[in-house]
Design a protein around this motif. Structure first.
Motif, PDB file in Angstrom:
ATOM      1  N   SER A  57     -27.297 -66.084 -10.158  1.00 41.73           N
ATOM      2  CA  SER A  57     -26.374 -65.320  -9.317  1.00 41.73           C
ATOM      3  C   SER A  57     -25.908 -66.122  -8.109  1.00 41.73           C
ATOM      4  CB  SER A  57     -27.032 -64.016  -8.852  1.00 41.73           C
ATOM      5  OG  SER A  57     -27.328 -63.183  -9.946  1.00 41.73           O
TER       6      SER A  57
ATOM      7  N   ASN B 227     -33.258 -57.104  -3.370  1.00 43.99           N
ATOM      8  CA  ASN B 227     -32.506 -55.999  -2.782  1.00 43.99           C
ATOM      9  C   ASN B 227     -33.325 -55.356  -1.661  1.00 43.99           C
ATOM     10  OD1 ASN B 227     -34.285 -54.717  -4.644  1.00 43.99           O
ATOM     11  ND2 ASN B 227     -32.627 -54.339  -6.075  1.00 43.99           N
TER      12      ASN B 227
ATOM     13  N   ALA C  83     -31.808 -50.311  -5.912  1.00 46.78           N
ATOM     14  CA  ALA C  83     -30.617 -51.135  -5.722  1.00 46.78           C
ATOM     15  C   ALA C  83     -29.432 -50.329  -5.195  1.00 46.78           C
ATOM     16  CB  ALA C  83     -30.223 -51.823  -7.036  1.00 46.78           C
TER      17      ALA C  83
ATOM     18  N   LEU D 156     -28.302 -57.056  -0.060  1.00 47.16           N
ATOM     19  CA  LEU D 156     -29.046 -58.090  -0.763  1.00 47.16           C
ATOM     20  C   LEU D 156     -29.209 -59.291   0.156  1.00 47.16           C
ATOM     21  CD1 LEU D 156     -27.042 -58.105  -4.139  1.00 47.16           C
ATOM     22  CD2 LEU D 156     -28.948 -56.604  -3.497  1.00 47.16           C
TER      23      LEU D 156
ATOM     24  N   TYR E 270     -22.434 -57.479   0.120  1.00 50.94           N
ATOM     25  CA  TYR E 270     -23.763 -56.869   0.148  1.00 50.94           C
ATOM     26  C   TYR E 270     -24.474 -57.108   1.478  1.00 50.94           C
ATOM     27  CZ  TYR E 270     -23.085 -55.879  -4.770  1.00 50.94           C
ATOM     28  OH  TYR E 270     -22.601 -55.390  -5.960  1.00 50.94           O
TER      29      TYR E 270
ATOM     30  N   ASP F 260     -37.048 -61.383  -8.223  1.00 49.22           N
ATOM     31  CA  ASP F 260     -35.779 -61.080  -8.893  1.00 49.22           C
ATOM     32  C   ASP F 260     -35.879 -61.211 -10.403  1.00 49.22           C
ATOM     33  OD1 ASP F 260     -33.222 -60.963  -9.948  1.00 49.22           O
ATOM     34  OD2 ASP F 260     -32.350 -62.486  -8.672  1.00 49.22           O
TER      35      ASP F 260
ATOM     36  N   THR G 240     -35.849 -58.277 -13.224  1.00 49.29           N
ATOM     37  CA  THR G 240     -34.525 -58.161 -13.838  1.00 49.29           C
ATOM     38  C   THR G 240     -34.625 -58.252 -15.354  1.00 49.29           C
ATOM     39  OG1 THR G 240     -33.340 -58.983 -11.898  1.00 49.29           O
ATOM     40  CG2 THR G 240     -32.249 -59.245 -14.023  1.00 49.29           C
TER      41      THR G 240
ATOM     42  N   VAL H 152     -24.380 -60.504 -14.068  1.00 48.32           N
ATOM     43  CA  VAL H 152     -23.504 -59.923 -13.043  1.00 48.32           C
ATOM     44  C   VAL H 152     -22.041 -59.992 -13.467  1.00 48.32           C
ATOM     45  CG1 VAL H 152     -22.692 -60.147 -10.651  1.00 48.32           C
ATOM     46  CG2 VAL H 152     -25.121 -60.504 -11.201  1.00 48.32           C
TER      47      VAL H 152
ATOM     48  N   GLN I  41     -27.663 -53.805 -10.971  1.00 50.20           N
ATOM     49  CA  GLN I  41     -28.638 -54.594 -10.230  1.00 50.20           C
ATOM     50  C   GLN I  41     -30.039 -54.061 -10.521  1.00 50.20           C
ATOM     51  OE1 GLN I  41     -27.907 -57.221  -8.549  1.00 50.20           O
ATOM     52  NE2 GLN I  41     -25.952 -57.022  -7.483  1.00 50.20           N
ATOM     53  N   CYS I  42     -30.985 -54.961 -10.547  1.00 51.57           N
ATOM     54  CA  CYS I  42     -32.362 -54.545 -10.823  1.00 51.57           C
ATOM     55  C   CYS I  42     -32.927 -53.738  -9.654  1.00 51.57           C
ATOM     56  CB  CYS I  42     -33.233 -55.772 -11.062  1.00 51.57           C
ATOM     57  SG  CYS I  42     -34.946 -55.360 -11.415  1.00 51.57           S
TER      58      CYS I  42
END
Length: 393
Positions: A40, A87, A102, A118, A125, A162, A166, A312, A336-337
């Motif tokens: 990401s 997040n 999230a 984030l 974000y 993450d 995820t 994403v 988003q996770c």
């Protein structure tokens, strides 16, 4: 302190930035011991530069030692070793109480129309300074950080920030029945962990990619392989080994920058080079993604199956095969996770004596923070067998 900062499209640099300080009673300051480059992050390096400001501190996968805590933080103490979810969630709002971390309503970016803030991920974000730095201010430290055993290697627990949750959420969302088949589109870091998680859960796994080292890594961990350099029709390749039906679930672990979408790729290349305000308007009204991985996932899933999207996407005008989706009765789950939804279970799993998911074997490059600019390029270019980069500040 030193931190990796965004300077422009495909341009990052280690610079001196102010040390973080406590701003709210629920803040903590964490001294970073390990931080990683995520796929990401490459979206900011490439496509989403319109939402970045020169000097923004990057990075959302990090862990370290607590250096300071605010007066409202009762669950942490100076010296605790923690992994910080990417997040930022409060743990008690309407969304958080339902496990939708999230989408935390306390840190939601209402002005941008986006979810929870984030770390290190643009003005979309929250423009919160990230973790590719020597130290980080951690908001809502009374809920977010996950305490981990001091005796475990950093790489055993770092990915709790993450990519491991995820991957876990992506497999859960794919809703594959016991003993069923999961196809994983894209064998980057999340895809590799999804293969290992799915095998851990007893599923049959088909891994799809075109990078030889990534295909081999997935094969070593038990996946059957579809090599896109040899088989262009991924849907047919999956049907050929699933009695003509397709996979019970397909996990798209690629996202907006998939290979194999030349026309849409050209549109993305033009948009990302427009001046910031114009680029943002274009993305928010007519933006498109490279969709080869997503469309391939829809083709490869069986009728009545589920496509789970962890990669994403950012396009607002993406063409979708709605006739196929409707006719096949495909279910879609994505987003988003919700990291803290999964971390208690995962922390217990990775803290076992055996490294059951081979987390310590995932990183291909271990370097100092000073080498981050070079590593961003290497990772972006999929050069030198680069799969995962872990950095030490």
């Amino acid at each position: 302190m030193r931190a990796l900062t965004w300077q422009g499209l495909t341009d990052v640099a280690v610079t001196e930035v102010p040390d973080p300080v406590l701003q709210d009673p629920t803040d903590a300051v964490v001294r970073v011991t390990s931080t990683a480059i995520c796929g990401s992050d490459l979206h900011l390096y490439n496509v989403l530069g319109a939402y970045m400001t020169q000097g923004d501190v990057l990075g959302h996968e990090f862990m370290g030692i607590v250096e300071q805590v605010g007066s409202g933080v009762q669950n942490l103490a100076v010296g605790d070793r923690v992994v910080v979810p990417f997040n930022i969630s409060c743990g008690h709002c309407w969304m958080c109480s339902r496990g939708l971390f999230a989408q935390c309503e306390t840190t939601q970016n209402v002005d941008q129309g986006t979810g929870a803030s984030l770390f290190g991920f643009s003005s979309l974000y929250g423009a919160v300074p990230g973790g590719q730095a020597e130290m980080v201010r951690v908001p809502h430290a009374d809920f977010g950080p996950v305490k981990v055993d001091h005796g475990l290697a950093d790489e055993r627990v770092l990915y709790l920030s993450d990519i491991l949750p995820t991957a876990w959420q992506g497999v859960e969302y794919a809703a594959v029945p016991d003993g069923g088949t999961l196809a994983v589109m894209g064998l980057g870091p999340v895809g590799q962990l999804a293969v290992r998680v799915a095998k851990h859960k007893g599923l049959r796994v088909i891994g799809v990619d075109l990078v030889p080292e990534r295909l081999e890594a997935a094969r070593r961990h038990g996946a059957e392989i579809v090599d896109l350099t040899e088989m262009k029709d991924v849907g047919q390749a999956v049907r050929d080994v699933t009695d003509g039906r397709g996979a019970d679930g397909v996990l798209d672990a690629v996202g907006m920058e998939a290979h194999g979408s030349p026309v849409l790729g050209a549109a993305v290349s033009v948009a990302k080079r427009l001046p910031g305000p114009i680029a943002r308007k274009a993305i928010e009204t007519a933006g498109v993604d490279r969709l080869a991985a997503l469309h391939g996932s829809i083709d490869a899933v069986r009728r009545g199956g589920t496509v789970s999207i962890s990669g994403v996407y950012g396009g607002m005008a993406d063409p979708m095969p709605m006739m196929e989706l409707f006719d096949k009765g495909v279910q879609l789950r994505m987003g988003q996770c919700h990291v803290r939804r999964w971390t208690d279970e995962l922390n217990a799993l990775v803290s076992q004596e055996a490294d059951v998911l081979d987390l310590e074997g995932l990183a291909t490059h271990r370097v100092s923070l000073d080498e981050a600019p070079e590593m961003y390029k290497t990772f972006n270019d999929k050069a030198d067998g680069c799969l995962k980069v872990v950095m030490t500040p």
